[in-house]
Design a protein around this motif. Structure first.
Motif, mmCIF file in Angstrom:
data_model
loop_
_atom_site.group_PDB
_atom_site.id
_atom_site.type_symbol
_atom_site.label_atom_id
_atom_site.label_comp_id
_atom_site.label_asym_id
_atom_site.label_seq_id
_atom_site.Cartn_x
_atom_site.Cartn_y
_atom_site.Cartn_z
ATOM 1 N N THR A 260 1.046 -1.379 0.101
ATOM 2 C CA THR A 260 0.227 0.199 -0.146
ATOM 3 C C THR A 260 1.015 1.123 0.303
ATOM 4 O O THR A 260 0.012 2.067 -0.795
ATOM 5 C CB THR A 260 -1.054 -0.056 0.955
ATOM 6 N N ILE A 261 1.877 1.347 0.683
ATOM 7 C CA ILE A 261 3.268 2.919 0.313
ATOM 8 C C ILE A 261 4.005 2.514 -0.133
ATOM 9 O O ILE A 261 4.596 3.648 -0.430
ATOM 10 C CB ILE A 261 3.594 2.831 1.558
ATOM 11 N N SER A 262 4.382 1.602 -1.185
ATOM 12 C CA SER A 262 5.496 1.782 -1.884
ATOM 13 C C SER A 262 5.117 3.071 -2.523
ATOM 14 O O SER A 262 3.809 3.037 -3.637
ATOM 15 C CB SER A 262 5.875 0.085 -2.721
ATOM 16 N N SER A 263 6.272 3.493 -3.528
ATOM 17 C CA SER A 263 6.353 4.551 -4.356
ATOM 18 C C SER A 263 6.256 3.437 -5.953
ATOM 19 O O SER A 263 6.337 2.314 -5.991
ATOM 20 C CB SER A 263 7.649 4.781 -4.576
ATOM 21 N N GLY A 264 5.242 4.149 -6.653
ATOM 22 C CA GLY A 264 4.675 3.529 -8.108
ATOM 23 C C GLY A 264 3.115 3.026 -7.945
ATOM 24 O O GLY A 264 3.138 1.662 -8.807
ATOM 25 N N GLY A 265 2.581 3.926 -7.921
ATOM 26 C CA GLY A 265 1.730 2.719 -8.110
ATOM 27 C C GLY A 265 0.915 1.426 -7.029
ATOM 28 O O GLY A 265 1.937 0.808 -7.229
ATOM 29 N N ARG A 266 -0.365 1.769 -6.032
ATOM 30 C CA ARG A 266 -0.860 0.433 -5.404
ATOM 31 C C ARG A 266 -0.907 -0.954 -6.082
ATOM 32 O O ARG A 266 -0.637 -2.097 -5.852
ATOM 33 C CB ARG A 266 -2.069 0.929 -4.664
ATOM 34 N N LEU A 267 -1.397 -0.351 -7.158
ATOM 35 C CA LEU A 267 -1.594 -1.727 -7.888
ATOM 36 C C LEU A 267 -0.619 -2.568 -8.816
ATOM 37 O O LEU A 267 -0.346 -3.682 -8.523
ATOM 38 C CB LEU A 267 -2.811 -1.595 -9.485
ATOM 39 N N GLY B 161 10.510 10.342 11.413
ATOM 40 C CA GLY B 161 11.150 9.356 10.781
ATOM 41 C C GLY B 161 11.594 7.795 11.500
ATOM 42 O O GLY B 161 11.668 7.145 11.227
ATOM 43 N N PHE B 162 11.482 7.988 12.650
ATOM 44 C CA PHE B 162 11.439 6.923 13.624
ATOM 45 C C PHE B 162 10.387 6.426 14.177
ATOM 46 O O PHE B 162 10.546 5.046 13.620
ATOM 47 C CB PHE B 162 11.700 7.409 15.402
ATOM 48 N N VAL B 163 9.508 6.605 14.156
ATOM 49 C CA VAL B 163 8.250 6.089 14.245
ATOM 50 C C VAL B 163 7.931 5.252 12.193
ATOM 51 O O VAL B 163 7.369 3.872 12.524
ATOM 52 C CB VAL B 163 6.970 6.839 14.489
ATOM 53 N N LEU B 164 8.429 5.893 11.670
ATOM 54 C CA LEU B 164 8.039 5.018 10.415
ATOM 55 C C LEU B 164 9.248 4.269 9.984
ATOM 56 O O LEU B 164 8.505 3.705 9.110
ATOM 57 C CB LEU B 164 7.672 6.359 9.486
ATOM 58 N N GLY B 165 9.770 4.384 10.598
ATOM 59 C CA GLY B 165 11.615 3.631 10.068
ATOM 60 C C GLY B 165 10.333 2.350 10.577
ATOM 61 O O GLY B 165 10.951 1.247 10.066
ATOM 62 N N ILE B 166 9.477 2.600 11.585
ATOM 63 C CA ILE B 166 9.630 0.945 12.460
ATOM 64 C C ILE B 166 8.484 0.023 11.384
ATOM 65 O O ILE B 166 9.177 -1.365 11.547
ATOM 66 C CB ILE B 166 9.212 1.145 13.762
ATOM 67 N N LEU B 167 7.805 0.708 11.340
ATOM 68 C CA LEU B 167 7.019 0.346 10.923
ATOM 69 C C LEU B 167 6.950 -0.375 9.261
ATOM 70 O O LEU B 167 8.123 -0.472 8.879
ATOM 71 C CB LEU B 167 5.361 1.512 9.915
ATOM 72 N N PRO B 168 6.407 -1.544 8.831
ATOM 73 C CA PRO B 168 6.985 -2.788 7.890
ATOM 74 C C PRO B 168 6.319 -1.554 6.666
ATOM 75 O O PRO B 168 5.736 -1.028 6.548
ATOM 76 C CB PRO B 168 6.293 -3.860 8.116
ATOM 77 N N ALA C 286 12.938 5.411 4.708
ATOM 78 C CA ALA C 286 13.358 6.037 4.995
ATOM 79 C C ALA C 286 12.463 7.249 3.375
ATOM 80 O O ALA C 286 12.444 8.629 4.216
ATOM 81 C CB ALA C 286 15.083 6.335 4.309
ATOM 82 N N THR C 287 12.487 6.783 2.432
ATOM 83 C CA THR C 287 11.551 7.480 1.198
ATOM 84 C C THR C 287 10.522 8.022 1.806
ATOM 85 O O THR C 287 10.000 8.922 2.044
ATOM 86 C CB THR C 287 11.088 6.730 0.201
ATOM 87 N N LEU C 288 9.430 7.217 2.615
ATOM 88 C CA LEU C 288 8.295 7.673 3.357
ATOM 89 C C LEU C 288 8.604 8.819 4.245
ATOM 90 O O LEU C 288 7.611 9.579 3.981
ATOM 91 C CB LEU C 288 7.766 6.425 3.574
ATOM 92 N N SER C 289 9.212 8.553 4.621
ATOM 93 C CA SER C 289 9.035 9.357 6.394
ATOM 94 C C SER C 289 9.640 10.719 6.104
ATOM 95 O O SER C 289 9.302 11.961 6.082
ATOM 96 C CB SER C 289 10.678 8.802 7.410
ATOM 97 N N SER C 290 10.844 11.326 4.997
ATOM 98 C CA SER C 290 11.005 12.042 4.091
ATOM 99 C C SER C 290 10.169 13.127 3.769
ATOM 100 O O SER C 290 9.889 14.005 3.883
ATOM 101 C CB SER C 290 12.493 11.890 3.520
#
Lengths: 509, 335
Positions: free
Chosen positions: A159-166, A259-266, A270-274
């Motif tokens: 769901t969170i990855s870059s480049g489209g959910r599908l 950064g700390f919180v988002l880094g722990i989540l599967p 780094a990218t998402l938290s920035s």
């Protein structure tokens, strides 16, 4: 909490060999951070075989150094050349390069270095306190809990990855399918092995990661042969003024936390938290219009957050044996090669390794802070090395490297196949990250699920009656059901939805 | 601690192995014919290991390789070819020239337990190899978490519910030993396979499964620390390392199951080569450092000659096949 092993960990780091490899790691990290295209996951994958002959602690110290070092390096090109070296430094371009054009490149780099240092350090301290707590009840993590964690991890990555959910979901499904190759561990049946003994134990993780990340990235980068060489902006007055520091201190604090919180989540990292930290600063700002025009917080927040996240993503790996993102998946592979199985027992059984790695991050961050400013000029020069030299050398190292891991020619073939797949995926806009992560978590998911059902005697309600797995499954349902629910709600009252959330979403994607 | 130190050497050695074998290839060019004169000539010897570096099979191979190399005066390198429970390495060995320069540390479980678990023809056949010498045996012990309250097989029988037991995988001695024990003791029980000894132990410690059977060396530290209670060992007689724990035989069940290891060579290796190799391994077995290695890793020497070892293992295969049929045990998909 018992601090003796923590202190002993410093003793491990300060051994000359480990210090040296820490330095090597962060220098390589900064280097590849500067080079656009080649990310930390690719570099670590390519260097996996090198770690074969050195001690596990030393190996992981070096690989970790590459990971957080890359977060520093990525900033440099973002600011000076408007060319993000890393995905996690993309947002830094907006304000960082704007500052550079105003003649404040030095300030931007200085703030980024200080922010990275603070974010990294805050995260290490939190890691030191939180990780043993998690490991403390890690023995309660049985097959049902691992089932839930693996499911949650794969879902979040998709769901969170870059480049489209599908596309991410498709890649993850391919990863899950690849994980089914090999002997079924419960019945001994051969699956998709085509009577080939090399496939009997399933596909190995290392050639897949080296192919998708390493070879795939190199091939993809070859396409951009004629990158316009841009004259870097001159760097002066590196140390930020007191006013700049005061202005960005809030951003650095919030960035550390995000950064700390988002880094722990599967699926975080780094990218998402920035991205999230940048969005948060912009939303909080009194004058959001300053962002994109050289706001110092716009550099401080994402750079702090990506470093904090790079550090905290070690928590799920080292305590539960679950990699939170693709880079961690590669480090997971490195530990397995070394005969170390990351998991609940690691803190207790191998305190040297655990605390050695954690504490090496303090040293690594200090090294990076010292080096990042004076070496800027040198790193920028590296961009001038032609791809015709760099690419063949890297390919050669990759292919020889994969052979040395298992002395297997079959694995070389695998790297080439997955290199081609990785190239095609990038070209068609698929992120290979979810595939690799789903592949790693796939066998864990399958085995844990079947083990749980054996233990529960086939009664699936058992997953919900155990406190930890129950909680995790509720979280899973929330994450799975939230997006469709939100869309449904939005559709019901289309007028009421403020345009703000819409723009916010667009920025995040 | 010892295992850890040895492992470090092991991984470092793996790196050298490649370099050495490359160097050796270079030196070999054009000198092919002269080697036949007297074994081992000048060519190096490779010992294949079908398990990952750092595991007990790998450590044994490396402990022996050094000493045999000193004795024969040629480099002896260990090459890991993990996969298919050792089947991958065994297949490679079968295809090598039968000149004594490629050997393998062969695990007994691959010879006498795996064939019972996988479809016919998928496990290598012992008859396709020559045997240089036996090496040592490893005992299995069935443990439970100290907090479970179980101490004997009778306690398990009185639990009044089906017992879950962790195994280190399908077609392993860990699975066979427990299947046999529970079937003979008439205790309802269910196998939960894990991947190797360490995850099995974690599951036992955490109470995820009631009991689990692992190799003695893997459990001994936790047993000494009081976190694990040993219930029975599957040895023929009480191992010296665990004198107070009854064997399954003493507890009234006929299930001796052991891991055993031997040096295999491709079929058709000349007798004088086998003899020269065996003599060299015999010398290695006598070294004090190697004896200490066995003690540290709780291994029982089984340094018999090839003929005797083949008898042992064939007997095991026949015995296990008979009991598996008698008690109608399904180890895997094999019929």
């Amino acid at each position: 909490m018992d601090f003796a092993p923590v202190l002993h960990g410093f003793g491990v780091v300060l051994e000359p060999t480990n210090l040296l490899y820490c330095l090597i790691g962060v220098v390589i990290g900064m280097l590849i951070g500067v080079l656009p295209g080649l990310g930390p996951a690719a570099t670590i994958a390519i260097l996996l075989p090198v770690t074969f002959g050195i001690e596990p602690v030393t190996a992981v110290i070096m690989l970790a150094g590459i990971f957080y070092g890359a977060q520093y390096g990525g900033t440099i090109t973002s600011v000076l050349l408007r060319l993000p070296g890393e995905a996690s430094s993309v947002v830094t371009v907006f304000d960082g390069h704007a500052m550079a054009r105003q003649g404040r490149a030095g300030t931007a780099l200085g703030i980024a270095a200080i922010g990275s240092f603070v974010g990294g350090t805050v995260s290490i301290i939190a890691l030191t306190l939180v990780a043993p707590l998690v490991a403390g009840f890690a023995l309660d993590f049985g097959p049902p809990e691992y089932t839930a964690l693996a499911l949650l991890g794969i879902l979040l990555v998709a769901t969170i990855s870059s480049g489209g959910r599908l596309k991410a979901v498709i890649a993850a499904c391919v990863g899950l399918l690849l994980a089914t190759v090999g002997q079924d561990g419960f019945t001994g049946a051969e699956r998709f092995t085509f009577d080939n003994l090399s496939l009997a134990d399933g596909l190995d993780f290392v050639p897949i990661a080296m192919g998708l990340f390493g070879l795939g990235e190199i091939l993809y980068n070859l396409e951009e042969r004629h990158r316009a060489a841009q004259a870097p902006v001159a760097v002066a007055n590196v140390w930020p003024s007191r006013a700049d520091l005061r202005q960005s201190s809030g951003a650095i604090g919030r960035g550390s936390l995000v950064g700390f919180v988002l880094g722990i989540l599967p699926g975080g990292g780094a990218t998402l938290s920035s991205l999230a930290a940048y969005a948060l600063e912009k939303r909080r700002a009194k004058h959001p219009e300053r962002f994109g025009k050289g706001a110092v917080e716009g550099v401080a927040a994402p750079e702090t957050a990506n470093n904090a996240a790079a550090t905290s993503s070690f928590i799920p790996l080292l305590t539960l044996g679950i990699p939170a993102n693709a880079t961690m998946a590669v480090i997971f592979g490195a530990l397995l090669i070394q005969g170390v199985t990351p998991g609940p027992q690691l803190v207790e059984q191998d305190p040297d390794l655990f605390w050695g790695v954690v504490n090496s991050m303090y040293i690594g961050n200090i090294l990076l802070l010292i080096m990042s400013i004076p070496l800027v000029g040198l790193f920028v020069k590296i961009l001038k090395v032609r791809a015709t030299i760099l690419a063949p050398v890297t390919v050669l190292i990759t292919l020889i490297g994969v052979y040395t891991v298992r002395n297997s020619v079959f694995d070389i073939g695998l790297v080439i196949v997955f290199g081609a797949l990785g190239y095609l995926m990038k070209k068609l806009g698929f992120d290979p990250g979810p595939l690799v992560l789903a592949f790693v978590l796939g066998s864990l998911l399958e085995e844990s699920l079947r083990r749980s059902l054996l233990i529960f005697d086939g009664d699936a309600t058992g997953f919900f009656t155990r406190p930890i797995s129950g909680t995790l499954f509720v979280a899973f349902l929330l994450v799975a059901l939230l997006p469709p629910l939100r869309t449904a709600l939005r559709r019901r009252r289309p007028a009421a939805v403020p345009s703000e959330t819409a723009t916010q979403d667009k920025e995040l994607v | 601690m010892t295992i850890k130190r040895v492992r470090r050497w092991a991984t470092a050695g793996a790196g050298f192995a490649l370099a050495l074998s490359l160097a050796a290839c270079g030196g070999n060019v054009g000198g092919g014919g002269s080697d036949d004169a007297k074994f081992p000539g000048k060519s190096p010897i490779t010992i294949l290991v079908g398990q990952d570096p750092g595991g007990s099979t790998d450590l044994i191979a490396r402990a022996l390789a050094d000493k045999v190399s000193n004795d024969l005066g040629v480099p002896v390198t260990v090459e890991n070819k993990p996969g298919a429970n050792g089947g991958l390495a065994a297949k490679e060995l079968a295809g090598k020239k039968a000149d004594g320069h490629t050997l393998m540390v062969y695990n007994g479980s691959l010879a006498y337990i795996t064939p019972l678990a996988v479809a016919a023809g998928q496990a290598p056949d012992m008859a396709d190899y020559d045997i240089v010498t036996g090496i040592s045996q490893d005992d299995y012990v069935m443990v439970t978490a100290a907090k479970s309250g179980f101490k004997t097989v009778d306690d398990l029988a009185k639990a009044g519910r089906p017992i879950t037991f962790g195994t280190t995988g399908v077609g392993t001695g860990s699975q066979l030993s427990q299947e046999l024990l529970f079937r003979q003791a008439n205790i309802p029980a269910k196998a939960v396979p894990f991947k190797g000894g360490s995850p099995t132990l974690t599951a036992v410690l955490g109470g995820q499964v009631d009991v689990g059977s692992v190799q003695l060396g893997e459990a001994i530290e936790q047993v000494k620390a009081g976190k694990l209670t040993p219930i029975v060992t599957f040895a023929e007689k009480r191992p010296t390392y665990l004198p107070d724990t009854p064997t399954a035989v003493e507890a009234g069940h006929d299930v001796p199951v052991q891991q055993s290891r031997a040096i295999f060579a491709p079929k058709g290796t000349p007798k004088e080569v086998i003899d020269a190799l065996r003599a060299s391994f015999q010398k290695a077995f006598q070294a004090d450092a190697y004896k200490k290695f066995n003690e540290d890793n709780l291994l029982t020497p089984n340094e018999v000659d090839g003929e005797e070892l083949r008898k042992q293992w064939t007997a095991n295969l026949d015995k296990y096949r008979a009991v598996v049929q008698k008690y109608n045990i399904q180890l895997g998909e094999a019929k």
